[in-house]
Write a protein that holds these residues in place. Structure first.
Motif, PDB file in Angstrom:
ATOM      1  N   GLN A   1      17.448   4.741  -0.336  1.00 24.56           N
ATOM      2  CA  GLN A   1      16.020   4.971  -0.196  1.00 24.56           C
ATOM      3  C   GLN A   1      15.627   6.371  -0.664  1.00 24.56           C
ATOM      4  O   GLN A   1      14.543   6.568  -1.228  1.00 24.56           O
TER       5      GLN A   1
ATOM      6  N   LEU B   1       7.915   3.958   1.256  1.00 30.93           N
ATOM      7  CA  LEU B   1       8.609   5.075   0.627  1.00 30.93           C
ATOM      8  C   LEU B   1       7.748   6.327   0.602  1.00 30.93           C
ATOM      9  O   LEU B   1       8.204   7.381   0.177  1.00 30.93           O
TER      10      LEU B   1
ATOM     11  N   LEU C   1       9.296  -0.850   0.018  1.00 29.20           N
ATOM     12  CA  LEU C   1      10.451  -1.722  -0.141  1.00 29.20           C
ATOM     13  C   LEU C   1      10.319  -2.917   0.796  1.00 29.20           C
ATOM     14  O   LEU C   1       9.793  -2.795   1.903  1.00 29.20           O
TER      15      LEU C   1
ATOM     16  N   TRP D   1      13.118  -0.178   9.493  1.00 28.67           N
ATOM     17  CA  TRP D   1      12.271  -1.075   8.715  1.00 28.67           C
ATOM     18  C   TRP D   1      11.433  -1.894   9.693  1.00 28.67           C
ATOM     19  O   TRP D   1      11.857  -2.179  10.808  1.00 28.67           O
TER      20      TRP D   1
END
Length: 362
Positions: A117, A184, A135, A153
């Motif tokens: 990432q 991001l 993402l 996440w």
């Protein structure tokens, strides 16, 4: 075989797979990932995680899912009117994540995901020339998605279970997948939901998407327009040609060639909705020359009236309108005055509701 000892995670690093290593990546992914190898299609990056010179994990990041209801609702998208397909380029999908055999260690997977990432945005910008802001990943329900949860996440819910095919989407629901996303950059969600994107996030020209119902309805609004062509040699109905031309323009195409290319890109279902000619098991779309021939000969007043009726039926989805104007530099009336055109455009649909012409006096 790797030693059964605690790894020093600070000595793990990730990098893109080099061209000379692609065969090895292919072989390992095919042998050890339950979904098998995923070829490079479109914008795709392969990564390898390395520890003391040994490969310990493989990852693939590829194009975002074409449609995902829970993701679109989370962002704030109304797929058919709020944004265009080019905006999907700002999202990448972690389509494969494989820890190689004998390298399953505590916290290793989350460390590797974090390292990816950190560098993915720069790598994607360098390789494909545009940024990433979000993402996503899909996890089979038999797994918990522990790695993604540990990496913070967000779990959004389940997909509907339909699979994309060459002709559209499968008619039967297969196994739904768990959907996880992570931004991001801090304003990713707000940025993706904006009515209009600014550079460097904007790709191409603003355009809308047409729903299946909008495609089916367009030909009906052109049925009463007189056909300027001779009866002999008409290969496509006038309402189908005008519907495709209107659809192409609404989706951002400019010029006859762009309109014809857009028509050629339509799948069988879209062609059927536009009532294209059906010959030998295939729907045929009008060529560039046919589009040009019809559009330069059809009555402009009739065409404008039909489009205004269509706008009236579908324009209620716009919550805001924008007024735009331009001076036609070389358009002078008999008195030498310049012509000015004002347009009213919907923010959500990008559809033009009306245009008015006025004369600018010196």
């Amino acid at each position: 075989m790797a030693e059964q000892a605690i790894l020093n995670l600070d000595e793990v690093h990730v990098r893109p797979v080099e061209r000379s290593e692609e065969a090895r990546h292919h072989e390992l992914m095919a042998a050890h990932h339950y979904l098998g190898f995923l070829p490079k299609i479109g914008q795709t990056l392969w990564y390898v995680a390395i520890y003391h010179g040994q490969w310990v994990a493989l990852l693939t990041f590829s194009a975002a899912a074409w449609k995902c209801a829970v993701r679109d609702r989370w962002i704030g998208w109304d797929f058919h009117r709020q944004y265009d397909y080019a905006r999907l380029k700002l999202i990448a999908n972690n389509s494969r994540f494989l820890i190689l055999p004998d390298w399953h260690r505590r916290n290793l997977a989350s460390k590797i995901l974090s390292l990816c990432q950190r560098r993915l945005r720069a790598d994607w910008q360098e390789r494909f020339g545009h940024p990433l802001v979000l993402l996503e990943t899909f996890v089979d329900p038999r797994f918990h998605g522990t790695v993604y949860r540990a990496a913070n996440w967000s779990y959004l819910g389940l997909t509907q279970g339909y699979r994309r095919t060459r002709t559209g989407y499968s008619t039967t629901r297969l196994s739904p997948k768990k959907v996880f996303v992570t931004p991001l950059q801090a304003n990713a969600r707000k940025l993706l939901a904006q009515s209009l994107l600014k550079s460097p996030y904007r790709q191409g020209v603003p355009k809308i998407m047409l729903s299946a119902q909008q495609m089916r309805s367009l030909p009906d609004y052109f049925i009463d327009i007189p056909d300027p062509r001779r009866a002999q040699g008409r290969r496509h109905s006038l309402c189908a040609v005008l519907a495709i031309a209107a659809g192409a323009i609404l989706c951002g195409m400019r010029g006859y060639k762009a309109m014809a290319d857009w028509a050629q890109s339509l799948g069988p279902k879209a062609r059927a909705r536009f009532r294209c000619r059906y010959v030998n098991g295939r729907y045929l779309v009008p060529s560039e020359s046919i589009l040009r021939n019809v559009l330069i000969r059809v009555g402009p007043a009739d065409l404008d009236r039909s489009l205004q009726c269509w706008n009236a039926a579908y324009g209620q989805h716009d919550t805001r309108l924008a007024i735009d104007g331009k001076t036609m530099c070389n358009a002078l009336d008999k008195n030498g005055h310049q012509t000015h055109v004002m347009s009213v455009v919907g923010h959500q649909s990008k559809a033009c509701y009306t245009q008015k012409k006025s004369v600018l006096c010196p």
